[in-house]
Design a protein around this motif. Structure first.
Motif, mmCIF file in Angstrom:
data_model
loop_
_atom_site.group_PDB
_atom_site.id
_atom_site.type_symbol
_atom_site.label_atom_id
_atom_site.label_comp_id
_atom_site.label_asym_id
_atom_site.label_seq_id
_atom_site.Cartn_x
_atom_site.Cartn_y
_atom_site.Cartn_z
ATOM 1 N N LYS A 165 -5.497 -6.399 5.736
ATOM 2 C CA LYS A 165 -6.910 -6.751 5.846
ATOM 3 C C LYS A 165 -7.664 -5.666 6.610
ATOM 4 O O LYS A 165 -8.768 -5.259 6.207
ATOM 5 C CB LYS A 165 -7.002 -8.090 6.589
ATOM 6 C CG LYS A 165 -8.149 -8.965 6.168
ATOM 7 C CD LYS A 165 -8.029 -10.316 6.866
ATOM 8 C CE LYS A 165 -9.380 -10.783 7.323
ATOM 9 N NZ LYS A 165 -9.296 -12.008 8.144
ATOM 10 N N LEU A 195 -7.919 -2.459 4.423
ATOM 11 C CA LEU A 195 -8.931 -2.633 3.368
ATOM 12 C C LEU A 195 -10.340 -2.581 3.971
ATOM 13 O O LEU A 195 -11.262 -2.039 3.352
ATOM 14 C CB LEU A 195 -8.717 -3.962 2.632
ATOM 15 C CG LEU A 195 -7.551 -4.006 1.651
ATOM 16 C CD1 LEU A 195 -7.232 -5.444 1.242
ATOM 17 C CD2 LEU A 195 -7.854 -3.176 0.393
ATOM 18 N N PHE A 245 -16.546 -2.848 -2.861
ATOM 19 C CA PHE A 245 -15.794 -4.034 -3.294
ATOM 20 C C PHE A 245 -16.670 -5.002 -4.098
ATOM 21 O O PHE A 245 -16.195 -5.626 -5.041
ATOM 22 C CB PHE A 245 -15.217 -4.781 -2.081
ATOM 23 C CG PHE A 245 -14.032 -4.100 -1.453
ATOM 24 C CD1 PHE A 245 -13.272 -3.174 -2.145
ATOM 25 C CD2 PHE A 245 -13.661 -4.414 -0.151
ATOM 26 C CE1 PHE A 245 -12.176 -2.559 -1.570
ATOM 27 C CE2 PHE A 245 -12.549 -3.813 0.438
ATOM 28 C CZ PHE A 245 -11.812 -2.880 -0.267
ATOM 29 N N ILE A 305 -9.347 -8.987 -1.042
ATOM 30 C CA ILE A 305 -10.639 -8.318 -1.215
ATOM 31 C C ILE A 305 -11.776 -9.344 -1.248
ATOM 32 O O ILE A 305 -12.840 -9.119 -0.650
ATOM 33 C CB ILE A 305 -10.594 -7.413 -2.467
ATOM 34 C CG1 ILE A 305 -9.663 -6.226 -2.168
ATOM 35 C CG2 ILE A 305 -11.995 -6.939 -2.866
ATOM 36 C CD1 ILE A 305 -9.414 -5.294 -3.315
ATOM 37 N N LEU A 328 -3.864 -9.400 -4.138
ATOM 38 C CA LEU A 328 -4.807 -8.341 -3.738
ATOM 39 C C LEU A 328 -6.252 -8.827 -3.897
ATOM 40 O O LEU A 328 -7.110 -8.574 -3.030
ATOM 41 C CB LEU A 328 -4.558 -7.088 -4.586
ATOM 42 C CG LEU A 328 -5.482 -5.896 -4.339
ATOM 43 C CD1 LEU A 328 -5.369 -5.389 -2.906
ATOM 44 C CD2 LEU A 328 -5.185 -4.759 -5.326
ATOM 45 N N VAL A 341 0.875 -1.168 0.000
ATOM 46 C CA VAL A 341 0.000 0.000 0.000
ATOM 47 C C VAL A 341 0.916 1.223 0.000
ATOM 48 O O VAL A 341 1.623 1.472 0.965
ATOM 49 C CB VAL A 341 -0.931 0.003 1.229
ATOM 50 C CG1 VAL A 341 -1.827 1.228 1.208
ATOM 51 C CG2 VAL A 341 -1.765 -1.274 1.266
#
Lengths: 301, 301
Positions: free
Chosen positions: A169, A172, A198, A278, A274, A136
């Motif tokens: 985690k 996100l 998402f 998600i 990634l 990130v």
């Protein structure tokens, strides 16, 4: 007429006399050409990308529109400087939440100098690139009430360095939550927007999966040090002004090289990593570290 | 009773007094435990893999069966030495064609010593690992007439080093051809077995795709320096004795580490790269570098 964008979360920012990107009111993003090869490399990439017949039309939307180069006044007050003129991918969002994820466990390319390779490798090892396949590199979380800058949280580089799988985690999850945009690790993100941002047919996951399909077969470019940018606007989602969902764009093409006959396994591997994070958040919308009690508040266990 | 396998194409071979693997007549493969951590690491991997409930049953067939360890006479004449006892994955093939492909653009793991990392990185850079996401670490091509060892071709390490995408495509084509098992680059492989070996519902591609699906989600192990082994028997295919198809196995687990919450993006990326090469060969069974003329013979253009 040019001003500093409020959605830039990685790279040099045009503040305090530094050379950085600018935007105008017509939806253009002016990215100053770096003096070394990087500037000309990025121009070359956009030119060859736009004239490349093997790129499917459905993939074009994941790249900012390229309007050529233009000489404008630089943000550092040094006078006229050449800039890439790109689509401002956030121009329709008043106050976007943004995440910049640099994809790939390796940010260096085989043809680079030994010095550059060592610098990249060192950084790949102290960040999560080697372990997770991405890092990130920038984040801005906006609070529930839009246009109040004091309710947003933009962690610094040090905070983002060397994140574990659990840290990513949590970040996100916070990215799609309506509560507490902060670095408080004990906070339980409510994941209020997980389905809208998402999930769903226009959500981030579907967009990343479409990109993945292309990366499984494309042998045109290898994208080193390139980022997936995810952005959405909380207020627009809340007041129903936005059709929902988030925008996914690939950005930063100063280190794209010829694929020489192989797929971009480095980018694809990181992208799949990634995607797994998600997907997991969508599959388990309640943070496993938090349990609702009878009053509906949450605590850590 | 133990003898030297004729299908080993990578790693130390048990010839000329060197410590290497042996086989017996009951379908067992004896791999000597290396004295450093690698031997015990591989035993630990097999033990934890076999007791890991998260590994789906459908995936077990891609790993050699593990029968524990046993102390047997070493191939180098040094006396008794501990060996891993594994399934001999080639035991039902009299004279297999074999390809050993080390998967991943990176063969080192984050926890390794600086010295080991440097050694691996140097090797990854001089081979095709960095560029293609895998390298061919061993190959044995058998001629049309089985059991005639002089009709087989086993290139040395130097030949396999630093293969380009085109070189790999040619090797994979030769792997499924009935003609000319040789290093003659101008030879046009006939790809006679491409459908039976690579294609079809039991072919290599389908097996690799099943592995890929698992690697997209598994966050148990990261497999560094692990190989995909592909083998089949030409003679059995020709005389109809074999039900067709080839066997795909993962081998070499001395450098498997805990996934720590992320998928094995390094292995997955390399696997997808290999899959793309094999898909391309299936999709265009005629070598593009060769054109049939009216007499049915082929020449280069």
């Amino acid at each position: 007429m040019l001003k500093i964008p409020n959605h830039q979360v990685a790279g040099h920012k045009a503040i305090d006399g530094i050379l950085g990107p600018l935007i105008d009111d017509s939806g253009n993003f002016y990215k100053p050409l770096q003096n070394d090869d990087r500037g000309s490399n990025e121009v070359s990439f956009y030119e060859s990308f736009n004239s490349e017949p093997r790129v499917p039309k459905s993939i074009l939307k994941y790249f900012p529109i390229f309007h050529g180069t233009k000489i404008v006044n630089a943000s550092d007050g040094s006078g006229l400087h050449p800039h890439l003129v790109l689509e401002d991918v956030a121009s329709c969002y008043p106050n976007p939440s943004v995440m910049d994820v640099k994809i790939g466990s390796r940010t260096w390319y085989p043809q680079a100098s030994e010095e550059y390779i060592k610098k990249c490798l060192d950084k790949d090892r102290v960040t999560s690139s080697i372990t997770l396949g991405f890092r990130v590199s920038g984040l801005k979380l906006v609070g529930s009430v839009a246009n109040e800058d004091d309710l947003s949280w933009q962690p610094d580089r040090k905070f983002l360095q060397n994140l574990s799988a659990e840290d990513v985690k949590l970040l996100l999850s916070k990215f799609v939550s309506s509560n507490m945009p902060s670095e408080d690790a004990a906070a339980c993100p409510d994941r209020a927007f997980v389905e809208k941002v998402f999930g769903g047919s226009n959500g981030v996951l579907e967009q990343l999966l479409e990109l993945k399909k292309w990366f499984e077969v494309q042998t045109i470019f290898h994208f080193y040090s390139c980022s997936v940018l995810m952005l959405y606007d909380k207020e627009s989602l809340l007041n129903g002004k936005s059709s929902g969902g988030a925008v996914v764009k690939l950005v930063d093409f100063a280190h794209v090289v010829d694929a020489e006959g192989a797929i971009d396994h480095n980018f694809l591997g990181g992208l799949c990593s990634l995607i797994k994070f998600i997907s997991d958040i969508i599959a388990s919308p309640d943070d496993e570290n938090c349990i609702s009690n009878n009053n509906g508040t949450k605590y850590e266990h």
